[in-house]
Design a protein around this motif. Sequence first.
Motif, short mmCIF file in Angstrom:
data_model
loop_
_atom_site.label_atom_id
_atom_site.label_comp_id
_atom_site.label_asym_id
_atom_site.label_seq_id
_atom_site.Cartn_x
_atom_site.Cartn_y
_atom_site.Cartn_z
N LEU A 154 0.84 -1.19 0.00
CA LEU A 154 0.00 0.00 0.00
C LEU A 154 0.88 1.25 0.00
CD1 LEU A 154 -2.44 -1.07 2.86
CD2 LEU A 154 -2.87 -1.20 0.42
N SER A 155 0.46 2.25 -0.73
CA SER A 155 1.17 3.53 -0.69
C SER A 155 0.88 4.20 0.65
CB SER A 155 0.69 4.43 -1.83
OG SER A 155 -0.65 4.82 -1.61
N GLU A 156 1.59 5.25 0.92
CA GLU A 156 1.38 5.96 2.19
C GLU A 156 -0.04 6.53 2.25
OE1 GLU A 156 4.48 7.69 5.13
OE2 GLU A 156 4.59 8.69 3.20
N ARG A 157 -0.53 7.03 1.14
CA ARG A 157 -1.88 7.57 1.08
C ARG A 157 -2.92 6.47 1.34
NH1 ARG A 157 -5.59 7.30 -2.43
NH2 ARG A 157 -4.25 6.60 -4.12
N MET A 158 -2.73 5.32 0.70
CA MET A 158 -3.66 4.20 0.87
C MET A 158 -3.64 3.68 2.31
SD MET A 158 -2.90 2.32 -2.78
CE MET A 158 -3.54 0.74 -2.29
N ALA A 159 -2.45 3.58 2.87
CA ALA A 159 -2.32 3.12 4.26
C ALA A 159 -2.98 4.10 5.21
CB ALA A 159 -0.85 2.93 4.62
N ALA A 160 -2.81 5.39 4.96
CA ALA A 160 -3.44 6.41 5.81
C ALA A 160 -4.95 6.29 5.73
CB ALA A 160 -2.98 7.80 5.37
N GLU A 161 -5.48 6.07 4.54
CA GLU A 161 -6.93 5.90 4.38
C GLU A 161 -7.42 4.67 5.13
OE1 GLU A 161 -7.92 5.87 0.22
OE2 GLU A 161 -7.28 7.95 -0.05
N GLU A 162 -6.67 3.58 5.06
CA GLU A 162 -7.06 2.35 5.76
C GLU A 162 -7.16 2.57 7.26
OE1 GLU A 162 -7.90 -0.88 4.86
OE2 GLU A 162 -8.06 -0.07 2.84
N LEU A 163 -6.23 3.37 7.81
CA LEU A 163 -6.21 3.63 9.24
C LEU A 163 -7.08 4.83 9.64
CD1 LEU A 163 -2.44 3.06 10.07
CD2 LEU A 163 -4.35 1.53 10.56
N GLY A 164 -7.59 5.56 8.64
CA GLY A 164 -8.39 6.74 8.94
C GLY A 164 -7.56 7.91 9.42
N LEU A 165 -6.33 8.00 8.92
CA LEU A 165 -5.40 9.05 9.33
C LEU A 165 -5.02 9.90 8.14
CD1 LEU A 165 -3.01 6.80 11.44
CD2 LEU A 165 -4.84 8.26 12.30
N SER A 166 -4.40 11.03 8.40
CA SER A 166 -3.87 11.85 7.31
C SER A 166 -2.50 11.33 6.91
CB SER A 166 -3.76 13.32 7.76
OG SER A 166 -2.72 13.46 8.71
N VAL A 167 -2.08 11.70 5.71
CA VAL A 167 -0.76 11.30 5.23
C VAL A 167 0.33 11.91 6.12
CG1 VAL A 167 0.85 11.44 3.29
CG2 VAL A 167 -1.56 10.95 2.87
N ALA A 168 0.10 13.14 6.58
CA ALA A 168 1.08 13.80 7.46
C ALA A 168 1.25 13.02 8.77
CB ALA A 168 0.65 15.23 7.76
N THR A 169 0.14 12.49 9.31
CA THR A 169 0.22 11.68 10.54
C THR A 169 0.99 10.40 10.28
OG1 THR A 169 -1.83 12.62 11.38
CG2 THR A 169 -1.14 10.51 12.31
N MET A 170 0.75 9.78 9.13
CA MET A 170 1.49 8.56 8.78
C MET A 170 2.98 8.84 8.71
SD MET A 170 -0.42 5.86 8.42
CE MET A 170 0.64 4.76 7.50
N ARG A 171 3.34 9.97 8.13
CA ARG A 171 4.76 10.34 8.02
C ARG A 171 5.38 10.55 9.40
NH1 ARG A 171 3.57 14.26 2.99
NH2 ARG A 171 3.61 12.65 1.39
N ARG A 172 4.63 11.21 10.29
CA ARG A 172 5.15 11.41 11.65
C ARG A 172 5.31 10.09 12.38
NH1 ARG A 172 1.60 15.82 11.46
NH2 ARG A 172 -0.02 14.66 12.57
N MET A 173 4.34 9.19 12.22
CA MET A 173 4.42 7.89 12.87
C MET A 173 5.62 7.10 12.34
SD MET A 173 0.31 6.90 13.07
CE MET A 173 0.63 5.40 12.23
N ARG A 174 5.84 7.18 11.04
CA ARG A 174 6.98 6.48 10.44
C ARG A 174 8.29 7.05 10.95
NH1 ARG A 174 9.30 8.02 5.63
NH2 ARG A 174 7.40 9.06 4.96
#
Length: 109
Positions: free
Chosen positions: A9-29
């Motif tokens: 999954l791309s970062e955008r797709m993963a963020a959508e799956e978790l119900g998060l923003s892409v920026a939040t995914m980047r911070r978590m990573r």
Amino acid sequence: MSKLLPHLLSERMAAEELGLSVATMRRMRARGDITYRQIGSKIKYTLDDLNGYIEGAKRCGRQDDPDKSEIIGYHNAQTLKRGASLGSTMLPDRLAANQLAKQIFGQRN
């Protein structure tokens, strides 16, 4: 026999799956909160990465720890009383507090 590749999954797709923003995914990573794969310059996640994050995430809400109610004050638990009890302040302390208040706020008429 060839091994099946995991669905990426791309970062955008993963963020959508978790119900998060892409920026939040980047911070978590960046914090290391979630595992990922870097393929070339692309960041990818597997469903196992997302499930691992969910399993490792802290549970929110009421815990079964009985000490929690004393610390955070659940609505159905009594809170701890802190500080001096009513009327227990010594007269010299009250006079000193009164003098200090007069200095700070000025004399009352």
